[in-house]
Design a protein around this motif. Structure first.
Motif, PDB file in Angstrom:
ATOM      1  N   SER A 363       0.825  -1.206   0.000  1.00 45.12           N
ATOM      2  CA  SER A 363       0.000   0.000   0.000  1.00 45.12           C
ATOM      3  C   SER A 363       0.860   1.258   0.000  1.00 45.12           C
ATOM      4  N   ARG A 374      -3.995   7.103  -0.542  1.00 43.94           N
ATOM      5  CA  ARG A 374      -3.794   6.281   0.645  1.00 43.94           C
ATOM      6  C   ARG A 374      -5.083   5.532   1.017  1.00 43.94           C
ATOM      7  N   ALA A 377      -5.463   2.623  -1.410  1.00 43.60           N
ATOM      8  CA  ALA A 377      -4.471   1.570  -1.162  1.00 43.60           C
ATOM      9  C   ALA A 377      -4.829   0.761   0.070  1.00 43.60           C
ATOM     10  N   MET A 378      -5.307   1.422   1.125  1.00 44.89           N
ATOM     11  CA  MET A 378      -5.624   0.718   2.357  1.00 44.89           C
ATOM     12  C   MET A 378      -6.892  -0.120   2.228  1.00 44.89           C
ATOM     13  N   ARG A 379      -7.720   0.144   1.232  1.00 41.36           N
ATOM     14  CA  ARG A 379      -8.908  -0.681   1.026  1.00 41.36           C
ATOM     15  C   ARG A 379      -8.595  -1.963   0.252  1.00 41.36           C
ATOM     16  N   SER A 380      -7.405  -2.035  -0.320  1.00 40.80           N
ATOM     17  CA  SER A 380      -7.042  -3.197  -1.122  1.00 40.80           C
ATOM     18  C   SER A 380      -6.771  -4.408  -0.240  1.00 40.80           C
ATOM     19  N   ALA A 383      -3.193  -4.525   1.016  1.00 40.75           N
ATOM     20  CA  ALA A 383      -2.725  -3.347   1.750  1.00 40.75           C
ATOM     21  C   ALA A 383      -1.552  -3.655   2.661  1.00 40.75           C
ATOM     22  N   HIS A 384      -1.599  -4.780   3.367  1.00 37.79           N
ATOM     23  CA  HIS A 384      -0.558  -5.087   4.339  1.00 37.79           C
ATOM     24  C   HIS A 384       0.472  -6.083   3.822  1.00 37.79           C
TER      25      HIS A 384
END
Length: 479
Positions: A363, A374, A377-380, A383-384
């Motif tokens: 992300s 951002r 990306a964090m919803r993907s 992400a982590h």
């Protein structure tokens, strides 16, 4: 840092080893649970608690266990609060190459955009034990029909129990130290290689909840609510006040095991202990904090790579460290992965709270490339996903090192994503626990409690190093 999986009921994201979905509460399929074989199966080698992590005294910190007063009142003069990071955040230019410290990426280095499932192919694979056969012979013994003894003959001795009395008694005041290690603490099953053959749960190792208190640093690590073991680790060292060099300097390390790798709890422990020990030794020898951090990260990477059975079955973890100079208040951080370091402002004339690291994650890479915002990306689902870690399968990686000199009082906070997932912004962390620098031990506990209250879906580790008033330079500086 765990493999991406979805709930079959609501399609929500779940982690390997979860027993139920956080979104809808449905029980997850058997293949996602511990002991189910495949990549979600148990580690083969259980990790024993380490003295430096389980104690509260000098063994954990090279310092007496009694905390000294490290929270004098902040300066009353109100001045502009300078920031610690430029507008684009902390630097990510590689400072120390770890090439050669770890083995070649025979299993594949997770590139930007790859799912972390790819790095774990073949890890912890093996035939699933037939749980229906566990204890079958003993059960037959319990219910075997026998003829009554002949008159006048001695009665035969009673047949031994197939399963001892359950639950097993604890040893002393430690509820996780059982008197019979072959008996599961969760059900009347038998334990093989650290896991119960009946329920599949990992047995407690003594790391479920750990607190470390040193004179100038405090740490708390907790298993969380959804994992069966703690794959985080922390290590703290405080150099003696009468040492000829670096007197009173605090070094701390936090590591988070990569759940999709085997023996991830062992990886984090070995890496944290090695990193902190080498870092303290180099500082005692008079090394510059940046040079000491680089050396410690190389040695830590070598140590975790050495415990791998092969590059395709390699324990792995993240790494973040801090060196706090009590004389100047300068803070040097080093990191690989997505465990973070923050500056927590003490208010008043102190530098504003700030994130001191930048994640080695998919992300963050998408954000830096300008491909996604951002929020997007964090919803993907990725992400982590990590793009750098420590382990024999990490390939060539470059460590990041940064130095800041905050003004005024405050604290350096190291944590795993079990905390920052709920409080990602430095301001959020500061507002969640006001006055954290003044009561660091209680603040560490509070941060862990807040993460547990928010869901506790991951292991949680927090280390706080207070920087009292009167320390720090006349202005914020970055080297």
């Amino acid at each position: 840092m765990t493999k991406g999986r979805t709930c079959p009921a609501c399609a929500g994201m779940v982690s390997a080893g979860d027993s139920f979905c956080e979104g809808c509460g449905r029980t997850l399929p058997e293949h996602n649970r511990p002991g189910a074989g495949g990549r979600g199966g148990p580690d083969q080698v259980p990790t024993a608690p380490q003295p430096s992590l389980s104690g509260l005294g000098a063994e954990a910190s090279d310092a007496p266990s009694e905390a000294s007063g490290t929270s004098p009142e902040a300066e009353t003069m109100v001045v502009e609060r300078p920031g610690l990071t430029p507008a684009d955040g902390a630097p990510t230019a590689p400072q120390v190459s770890l090439h050669g410290a770890v083995g070649p990426a025979e299993a594949g280095h997770t590139a930007v955009g790859e799912d972390t499932d790819d790095r774990a192919e073949g890890v912890a694979d093996g035939p699933e034990p037939n749980r229906d056969d566990v204890g079958a012979q003993d059960t037959q013994t319990l219910f075997r029909e026998t003829a009554p003894p002949a008159p006048g003959s001695a009665a035969p001795p009673p047949a031994p129990k197939a399963v001892p009395d359950w639950p097993p008694p604890s040893v002393g005041s430690n509820p996780v130290a059982v008197g019979n290690p072959d008996l599961c603490v969760w059900c009347p099953g038998r334990v093989v290689d650290g896991y119960c053959g009946a329920c599949g749960f990992l047995q407690p190792t003594g790391r479920d909840h750990v607190e470390v208190r040193a004179r100038r640093a405090f740490g708390v690590s907790d298993r969380g609510l959804r994992h069966k073991r703690n794959e985080d680790a922390m290590a703290i060292r405080v150099i003696e006040d009468d040492a000829p060099r670096a007197a009173g300097t605090v070094v701390a390390v936090v590591c988070d095991g990569v759940s999709s790798s085997p023996r991830s709890d062992e990886a984090s422990r070995v890496t944290a202990e090695t990193g902190a020990t080498v870092l303290a030794e180099r500082m005692r020898q008079g090394a510059d904090p940046r040079e000491a951090t680089g050396t410690a990260m190389i040695r830590a990477a070598e140590a975790v790579a050495a415990i791998a059975d092969s590059p395709s079955s390699a324990p792995a973890c993240t790494f973040v460290s801090a060196v706090v100079d009590p004389a100047t208040g300068a803070v040097t951080v080093g990191w690989v992965g997505d465990s973070r370091a923050y500056w927590i402002s003490g208010g008043g004339a102190s530098s504003a709270s700030a994130l001191l690291t930048r994640d080695d994650s998919w992300s963050e890479a998408m954000v830096q490339m300008g491909a996604l915002s951002r929020e997007e990306a964090m919803r993907s689902a990725n992400a982590h996903a990590l793009i750098a870690w420590m382990g024999a399968d990490s390939g060539e990686i470059d460590a990041h090192i940064s130095t800041v000199t905050p003004t005024g009082p405050g604290a350096v906070l190291l944590c795993s994503d079990g905390l920052w997932n709920y409080y990602p912004e430095a301001r959020d962390l500061t507002e969640a626990v006001p006055g954290a620098a003044g009561t660091p031990h209680e603040a560490s506990r509070t941060y862990v409690s807040l993460a547990l209250g928010a869901g506790g879906k991951d292991n949680i580790t927090v280390v706080l190093v207070p920087v009292p008033a009167g320390r720090g330079g006349p202005r914020a500086a970055r080297v």
